[in-house]
Design an enzyme around this catalytic site. Structure first.
Site, PDB file in Angstrom:
ATOM      1  N   TYR A   1     -12.382   7.819 -14.152  1.00  9.24           N
ATOM      2  CA  TYR A   1     -12.533   6.548 -13.431  1.00  9.24           C
ATOM      3  C   TYR A   1     -13.080   5.467 -14.360  1.00  9.24           C
ATOM      4  CZ  TYR A   1     -13.849   3.373  -9.609  1.00  9.24           C
ATOM      5  OH  TYR A   1     -13.979   2.280  -8.766  1.00  9.24           O
TER       6      TYR A   1
ATOM      7  N   LYS B   1     -11.444   1.812 -15.551  1.00  9.85           N
ATOM      8  CA  LYS B   1     -12.079   0.538 -15.191  1.00  9.85           C
ATOM      9  C   LYS B   1     -12.486  -0.249 -16.438  1.00  9.85           C
ATOM     10  CE  LYS B   1     -11.438   1.115 -10.822  1.00  9.85           C
ATOM     11  NZ  LYS B   1     -10.462   0.279 -10.109  1.00  9.85           N
TER      12      LYS B   1
ATOM     13  N   ASP C   1       0.840  -1.205   0.000  1.00 12.81           N
ATOM     14  CA  ASP C   1       0.000   0.000   0.000  1.00 12.81           C
ATOM     15  C   ASP C   1       0.868   1.245   0.000  1.00 12.81           C
ATOM     16  OD1 ASP C   1      -3.254   0.151   0.731  1.00 12.81           O
ATOM     17  OD2 ASP C   1      -2.165   2.050   0.956  1.00 12.81           O
TER      18      ASP C   1
ATOM     19  N   ASN D   1      -5.341  -4.549  -6.869  1.00 13.07           N
ATOM     20  CA  ASN D   1      -6.567  -3.960  -6.325  1.00 13.07           C
ATOM     21  C   ASN D   1      -6.449  -2.472  -5.993  1.00 13.07           C
ATOM     22  OD1 ASN D   1      -9.164  -4.067  -4.554  1.00 13.07           O
ATOM     23  ND2 ASN D   1      -7.548  -3.422  -3.136  1.00 13.07           N
TER      24      ASN D   1
ATOM     25  N   THR E   1     -16.288   1.500   1.801  1.00 12.00           N
ATOM     26  CA  THR E   1     -14.830   1.613   1.990  1.00 12.00           C
ATOM     27  C   THR E   1     -14.462   3.101   2.089  1.00 12.00           C
ATOM     28  OG1 THR E   1     -14.290   1.883  -0.349  1.00 12.00           O
ATOM     29  CG2 THR E   1     -14.585  -0.382   0.431  1.00 12.00           C
TER      30      THR E   1
HETATM   31  N1  NAD Z   1     -15.706   0.969  -2.781  1.00 17.47           N
HETATM   32  C1  NAD Z   1     -16.380   0.905  -3.910  1.00 17.47           C
HETATM   33  O1  NAD Z   1     -17.569   1.256  -3.964  1.00 17.47           O
HETATM   34  C2  NAD Z   1     -15.710   0.341  -5.152  1.00 17.47           C
HETATM   35  C3  NAD Z   1     -16.523  -0.090  -6.205  1.00 17.47           C
HETATM   36  C4  NAD Z   1     -15.920  -0.595  -7.357  1.00 17.47           C
HETATM   37  C5  NAD Z   1     -14.539  -0.696  -7.426  1.00 17.47           C
HETATM   38  N2  NAD Z   1     -13.757  -0.264  -6.377  1.00 17.47           N
HETATM   39  C6  NAD Z   1     -12.306  -0.393  -6.514  1.00 17.47           C
HETATM   40  O2  NAD Z   1     -11.804  -1.139  -5.419  1.00 17.47           O
HETATM   41  C7  NAD Z   1     -10.403  -0.865  -5.269  1.00 17.47           C
HETATM   42  C8  NAD Z   1     -10.102  -0.657  -3.790  1.00 17.47           C
HETATM   43  O3  NAD Z   1     -10.751   0.529  -3.355  1.00 17.47           O
HETATM   44  P1  NAD Z   1     -11.565   0.611  -1.990  1.00 17.47           P
HETATM   45  O4  NAD Z   1     -12.974   0.857  -2.330  1.00 17.47           O
HETATM   46  O5  NAD Z   1     -11.228  -0.517  -1.105  1.00 17.47           O
HETATM   47  O6  NAD Z   1     -10.998   2.011  -1.421  1.00 17.47           O
HETATM   48  P2  NAD Z   1     -10.063   2.349  -0.169  1.00 17.47           P
HETATM   49  O7  NAD Z   1      -9.683   3.769  -0.337  1.00 17.47           O
HETATM   50  O8  NAD Z   1     -10.737   1.926   1.085  1.00 17.47           O
HETATM   51  O9  NAD Z   1      -8.796   1.402  -0.390  1.00 17.47           O
HETATM   52  C9  NAD Z   1      -7.897   1.617  -1.463  1.00 17.47           C
HETATM   53  C10 NAD Z   1      -6.475   1.286  -0.982  1.00 17.47           C
HETATM   54  O10 NAD Z   1      -5.604   1.413  -2.120  1.00 17.47           O
HETATM   55  C11 NAD Z   1      -4.450   2.157  -1.717  1.00 17.47           C
HETATM   56  N3  NAD Z   1      -3.872   2.842  -2.882  1.00 17.47           N
HETATM   57  C12 NAD Z   1      -4.445   3.802  -3.663  1.00 17.47           C
HETATM   58  N4  NAD Z   1      -3.596   4.214  -4.603  1.00 17.47           N
HETATM   59  C13 NAD Z   1      -2.465   3.493  -4.455  1.00 17.47           C
HETATM   60  C14 NAD Z   1      -1.227   3.453  -5.132  1.00 17.47           C
HETATM   61  N5  NAD Z   1      -0.968   4.275  -6.153  1.00 17.47           N
HETATM   62  N6  NAD Z   1      -0.285   2.557  -4.720  1.00 17.47           N
HETATM   63  C15 NAD Z   1      -0.529   1.725  -3.679  1.00 17.47           C
HETATM   64  N7  NAD Z   1      -1.684   1.735  -2.967  1.00 17.47           N
HETATM   65  C16 NAD Z   1      -2.632   2.614  -3.351  1.00 17.47           C
HETATM   66  C17 NAD Z   1      -4.976   3.141  -0.687  1.00 17.47           C
HETATM   67  O11 NAD Z   1      -3.953   3.658   0.135  1.00 17.47           O
HETATM   68  C18 NAD Z   1      -5.987   2.280   0.080  1.00 17.47           C
HETATM   69  O12 NAD Z   1      -5.378   1.597   1.159  1.00 17.47           O
HETATM   70  C19 NAD Z   1     -10.112   0.342  -6.159  1.00 17.47           C
HETATM   71  O13 NAD Z   1      -9.472  -0.106  -7.350  1.00 17.47           O
HETATM   72  C20 NAD Z   1     -11.504   0.887  -6.467  1.00 17.47           C
HETATM   73  O14 NAD Z   1     -11.552   1.588  -7.681  1.00 17.47           O
HETATM   74  C21 NAD Z   1     -14.327   0.248  -5.257  1.00 17.47           C
END
Ligand code: NAD
Length: 277
Positions: free
Chosen positions: A156, A160, A37, A90, A193
């Site tokens: 975004y 995706k 992370d 992820n 999240t």
């Molecule tokens: N939460 C939602 O509704 C949702 C829906 C669809 C997709 N997603 C996708 O899920 C994935 C995880 O997101 P989440 O919802 O758990 O959000 P989150 O912010 O809770 O977690 C994301 C994590 O990724 C880390 N991160 C971000 N950029 C980074 C980088 N450049 N290098 C290393 N680490 C990095 C952050 O520090 C964080 O710990 C993302 O790709 C997001 O687009 C989320």
């Protein structure tokens, strides 16, 4: 992959949200974990919590936008465990919001670097290693926004859609070559999240942060807060790896939006709005 105990899972973005839920789910199966992370303090806290629950964890501070850093993550994984079985690309951000013609170049760059280049780097650094051992599963996190567009989310949505497309190509290539490596692409709707607080991750090198932590639109926060639990979704992902399922949705109701898109393509009609809730 049917047996998980003693195997190794690598999870980028493992300190929060979906990534942390995946880590807990894999640890409950007796897997060793590599947690990567960008946020060092959150990474330490997450790793400590997993260790307190009995997991064997290597934490690795890295920015997935940096190809060399992801190569170093792969090297550290193989140095510590000698192998990797599940690789979850992820890490990601909510991206720069706004009208397509108004999103700044820095906003596009930030969103692409984390969400798209991060996945590409993960595939380049790990896929050859999984192929050479003839076993593994690559899990790329896209989104429902990888299957249907929505207004004010161009950057975004673009990343995706790219992740879905890349994952599909990868799955076909690995199947054609009998590599023994599976692929799943995660296309969830809203999950509870920290995604709405992604402005916290804006990198200094792109100049002043246009998205301070509390700047997400309130309706986006409400959708995220009203979303499903990431721990539940991580269980779906585990099942998808076990059964080699490619698309991992979070709600059967999303089928309507996905079908609508395909009907619009075949019928030559204008895009319609999906129900984001
Ligand atoms: N939460 C939602 O509704 C949702 C829906 C669809 C997709 N997603 C996708 O899920 C994935 C995880 O997101 P989440 O919802 O758990 O959000 P989150 O912010 O809770 O977690 C994301 C994590 O990724 C880390 N991160 C971000 N950029 C980074 C980088 N450049 N290098 C290393 N680490 C990095 C952050 O520090 C964080 O710990 C993302 O790709 C997001 O687009 C989320």
């Amino acid at each position: 992959m049917e047996q998980f105990t003693g195997k190794v899972a690598v999870i980028t973005g493992g300190a929060s949200g979906i990534g942390f839920s995946l880590a807990k789910t894999f640890a409950a199966q007796g897997m060793h974990l590599v947690l990567a992370d960008l946020e060092a303090p959150a990474l330490e806290t997450a790793a400590a919590q997993l260790r307190a629950d009995g997991a064997d964890v290597l934490e690795f501070h890295c920015d997935v936008a940096d190809a060399a850093a992801v190569d170093a993550l792969a090297a550290a994984t193989f140095e510590r465990f000698g192998t990797a079985h599940i690789v979850c690309n992820n890490a990601g951000v909510g991206g720069a919001p706004g009208l397509t013609w108004e999103v700044s170049l820095e906003g596009w760059e930030w969103t692409f670097a984390a969400n798209l280049h991060g996945v590409i780097h993960g595939i380049r650094s790990f896929a050859p290693k999984l192929i050479s051992q003839g076993e593994g599963h690559i899990v790329n996190t896209a989104s429902l926004a990888g299957l249907k567009g929505a207004p004010f989310m161009s950057a975004y949505v673009a990343t995706k859609h790219a992740v879905v497309g890349i994952s599909e190509c990868l799955a076909l290539e690995l199947a054609m070559t009998n590599a023994g490596v599976g692929v799943s692409v995660l296309c969830p709707g809203f999950l509870r999240t920290r995604i709405a607080e992604s402005g916290r991750l804006w990198p200094d090198h792109l100049g002043p942060n246009p998205m301070p932590e509390d700047s997400a639109a309130s309706f986006i926060r409400d959708l995220v807060d009203g979303g499903k639990e990431p721990d539940w979704y991580a269980g779906e992902v585990l099942d998808a790896i076990r059964t080699n399922r490619f698309f991992v949705l979070s709600d059967p109701a999303h089928a309507a939006a996905i079908s609508a898109r395909h009907q619009e393509a075949v019928g030559g009609t204008q895009p319609t709005m999906m129900n984001l809730a």
